[in-house]
Design an enzyme around this catalytic site. Structure first.
Site, mmCIF file in Angstrom:
data_model
loop_
_atom_site.group_PDB
_atom_site.id
_atom_site.type_symbol
_atom_site.label_atom_id
_atom_site.label_comp_id
_atom_site.label_asym_id
_atom_site.label_seq_id
_atom_site.Cartn_x
_atom_site.Cartn_y
_atom_site.Cartn_z
ATOM 1 N N SER A 1 0.842 -1.197 0.000
ATOM 2 C CA SER A 1 0.000 0.000 0.000
ATOM 3 C C SER A 1 0.876 1.246 0.000
ATOM 4 O O SER A 1 1.608 1.508 0.961
ATOM 5 C CB SER A 1 -0.901 0.015 1.236
ATOM 6 O OG SER A 1 -1.439 1.311 1.375
ATOM 7 N N HIS B 1 -1.139 -1.416 -4.361
ATOM 8 C CA HIS B 1 -2.398 -1.043 -3.696
ATOM 9 C C HIS B 1 -2.459 0.468 -3.506
ATOM 10 O O HIS B 1 -1.575 1.067 -2.891
ATOM 11 C CB HIS B 1 -2.466 -1.758 -2.344
ATOM 12 C CG HIS B 1 -3.773 -1.642 -1.630
ATOM 13 N ND1 HIS B 1 -4.848 -2.447 -1.902
ATOM 14 C CD2 HIS B 1 -4.172 -0.815 -0.642
ATOM 15 C CE1 HIS B 1 -5.855 -2.132 -1.096
ATOM 16 N NE2 HIS B 1 -5.477 -1.126 -0.324
ATOM 17 N N ASP C 1 -4.750 3.507 -2.093
ATOM 18 C CA ASP C 1 -5.846 3.834 -1.180
ATOM 19 C C ASP C 1 -6.404 5.207 -1.497
ATOM 20 O O ASP C 1 -5.745 6.225 -1.266
ATOM 21 C CB ASP C 1 -5.338 3.807 0.266
ATOM 22 C CG ASP C 1 -5.108 2.389 0.748
ATOM 23 O OD1 ASP C 1 -6.023 1.568 0.621
ATOM 24 O OD2 ASP C 1 -3.994 2.112 1.242
ATOM 25 N N MET D 1 -9.074 7.987 -0.620
ATOM 26 C CA MET D 1 -9.911 8.399 0.527
ATOM 27 C C MET D 1 -10.474 9.790 0.287
ATOM 28 O O MET D 1 -9.819 10.644 -0.314
ATOM 29 C CB MET D 1 -9.054 8.418 1.791
ATOM 30 C CG MET D 1 -8.386 7.098 2.107
ATOM 31 S SD MET D 1 -7.578 7.150 3.704
ATOM 32 C CE MET D 1 -6.710 5.571 3.681
ATOM 33 N N HIS E 1 -8.268 0.813 -4.196
ATOM 34 C CA HIS E 1 -9.214 0.634 -3.085
ATOM 35 C C HIS E 1 -9.924 1.957 -2.837
ATOM 36 O O HIS E 1 -9.321 2.882 -2.302
ATOM 37 C CB HIS E 1 -8.403 0.167 -1.862
ATOM 38 C CG HIS E 1 -9.197 -0.020 -0.621
ATOM 39 N ND1 HIS E 1 -8.580 -0.191 0.617
ATOM 40 C CD2 HIS E 1 -10.530 -0.061 -0.385
ATOM 41 C CE1 HIS E 1 -9.514 -0.341 1.531
ATOM 42 N NE2 HIS E 1 -10.702 -0.246 0.964
ATOM 43 N N MET F 1 -12.152 4.205 -0.923
ATOM 44 C CA MET F 1 -12.823 4.471 0.362
ATOM 45 C C MET F 1 -13.523 5.814 0.213
ATOM 46 O O MET F 1 -13.171 6.808 0.857
ATOM 47 C CB MET F 1 -11.784 4.482 1.487
ATOM 48 C CG MET F 1 -11.299 3.083 1.834
ATOM 49 S SD MET F 1 -9.740 3.088 2.724
ATOM 50 C CE MET F 1 -8.618 3.198 1.342
ATOM 51 N N MET G 1 -11.389 -5.680 5.439
ATOM 52 C CA MET G 1 -10.618 -4.700 6.199
ATOM 53 C C MET G 1 -10.368 -5.260 7.597
ATOM 54 O O MET G 1 -11.299 -5.604 8.320
ATOM 55 C CB MET G 1 -11.406 -3.381 6.333
ATOM 56 C CG MET G 1 -11.510 -2.566 5.070
ATOM 57 S SD MET G 1 -9.936 -2.228 4.250
ATOM 58 C CE MET G 1 -8.999 -1.393 5.534
ATOM 59 N N ASP H 1 -6.587 -6.432 4.381
ATOM 60 C CA ASP H 1 -5.954 -5.109 4.394
ATOM 61 C C ASP H 1 -6.025 -4.482 5.784
ATOM 62 O O ASP H 1 -7.113 -4.232 6.293
ATOM 63 C CB ASP H 1 -6.722 -4.229 3.384
ATOM 64 C CG ASP H 1 -6.139 -2.838 3.208
ATOM 65 O OD1 ASP H 1 -5.075 -2.553 3.757
ATOM 66 O OD2 ASP H 1 -6.775 -2.044 2.479
HETATM 67 C C1 DX5 Z 1 -6.279 1.634 5.463
HETATM 68 C C2 DX5 Z 1 -5.826 1.266 4.082
HETATM 69 C C3 DX5 Z 1 -4.727 0.304 4.051
HETATM 70 C C4 DX5 Z 1 -3.464 0.776 4.721
HETATM 71 C C5 DX5 Z 1 -2.780 -0.414 5.311
HETATM 72 O O1 DX5 Z 1 -7.417 2.397 5.390
HETATM 73 O O2 DX5 Z 1 -6.896 0.712 3.333
HETATM 74 O O3 DX5 Z 1 -4.455 -0.147 2.736
HETATM 75 O O4 DX5 Z 1 -2.571 1.423 3.856
HETATM 76 O O5 DX5 Z 1 -1.670 0.010 6.011
HETATM 77 P P1 DX5 Z 1 -0.983 -0.902 7.104
HETATM 78 O O6 DX5 Z 1 -0.480 -2.110 6.404
HETATM 79 O O7 DX5 Z 1 0.080 -0.023 7.653
HETATM 80 O O8 DX5 Z 1 -2.052 -1.231 8.136
HETATM 81 ZN ZN ZN Z 2 -6.444 -0.286 1.362
#
Ligand code: DX5
Ligand code: ZN
Length: 218
Positions: free
Chosen positions: A9, A34, A36, A38, A67, A69, A138, A174
């Site tokens: 990620s 990956h 993320d 947001m 991903h 969110m 998650m 994740d």
């Molecule tokens: C959290 C993200 C993850 C995050 C994981 O909301 O979806 O992908 O980057 O990070 P670690 O591996 O540090 O928990």
């Molecule tokens: Zn993620």
């Protein structure tokens, strides 16, 4: 190649050097990248939009695992597909019409993923199993890297593995995964592991990704 995939990620990468960071995890053996996304609304943090996906696209040949969110996600699916995402995952808790979003993603020629927050039961995806390529569990509340793995999700991962049976669906986990707990996540039935801080905390990504693979294979 291992049957298990690792999806670093980039939330935990040094974003001032994002291209180099993506290249480095690619060369260190990442299977997916990956990303993320947001929105500061579905989750209490803001990160990347489709332009970042577009800029990463030429840096690696590895599949971009996006991903989302964000709520709503439906209006942005085309944008992320056009930017070069290979796999687009939406949250079951976000837009009302999950089935439609999954159909749209597949219609754009991309793999469709659905993600579940820790408090969400797997029963909400029972009726869309024929429309998903990947289920993302998650194991932290989404929004931030570096949180602690929520152990109750292991049982949910097992139940989802049973639900999947012989269907061609990947099971990705994740949040809070590291070399200490990755074996339990794999044992529960996951085949794709997302790791942010566990990979990017070290300087040598061959070593940090290698440690995860070693823990998986032992
Ligand atoms: C959290 C993200 C993850 C995050 C994981 O909301 O979806 O992908 O980057 O990070 P670690 O591996 O540090 O928990
Ligand atoms: Zn993620």
């Amino acid at each position: 190649m291992s049957a298990f995939k690792i999806s670093p990620s980039i939330l935990s990468a040094d974003c001032a050097r994002l291209g180099e960071e993506v290249r480095a995890v690619d060369e260190a053996g990442a299977d997916y990248i990956h990303i993320d996304v947001m929105d500061g609304h579905f989750v209490p943090n803001l990160t990347f939009g489709a332009p970042v996906v577009r800029d990463i696209r030429p840096v690696t040949n590895k599949p971009l695992d996006v991903h989302l969110m964000i709520n709503p996600a439906a209006p942005y699916l085309h944008e992320f597909a056009n930017a070069g995402a290979d796999l687009i995952t939406v949250h079951a808790e976000a837009d009302t019409h999950l089935h439609r979003s999954l159909q749209v993603i597949r219609g754009l020629g991309k793999k469709a993923g659905v993600s579940l927050n820790p408090s969400t039961s797997e029963t909400v995806i029972e009726n869309v199993l024929d429309s998903v390529d990947l289920i993302l569990v998650m194991s932290v509340n989404p929004g931030f890297g570096g949180q602690r793995f929520i152990v109750s999700q292991l049982e949910k991962i097992r139940r989802i593995r049973d639900m999947i049976g012989n269907l061609p669906i990947e099971l990705e986990v994740d949040g809070g995964v590291n070399a200490e707990n990755v074996a339990s996540v794999i044992d529960a039935g996951a085949n794709v592991i997302v790791a942010g801080s566990a990979i990017f905390k070290g300087d040598d990504y061959h070593e940090t990704i290698g440690a995860l693979r070693e823990a998986i294979n032992n």
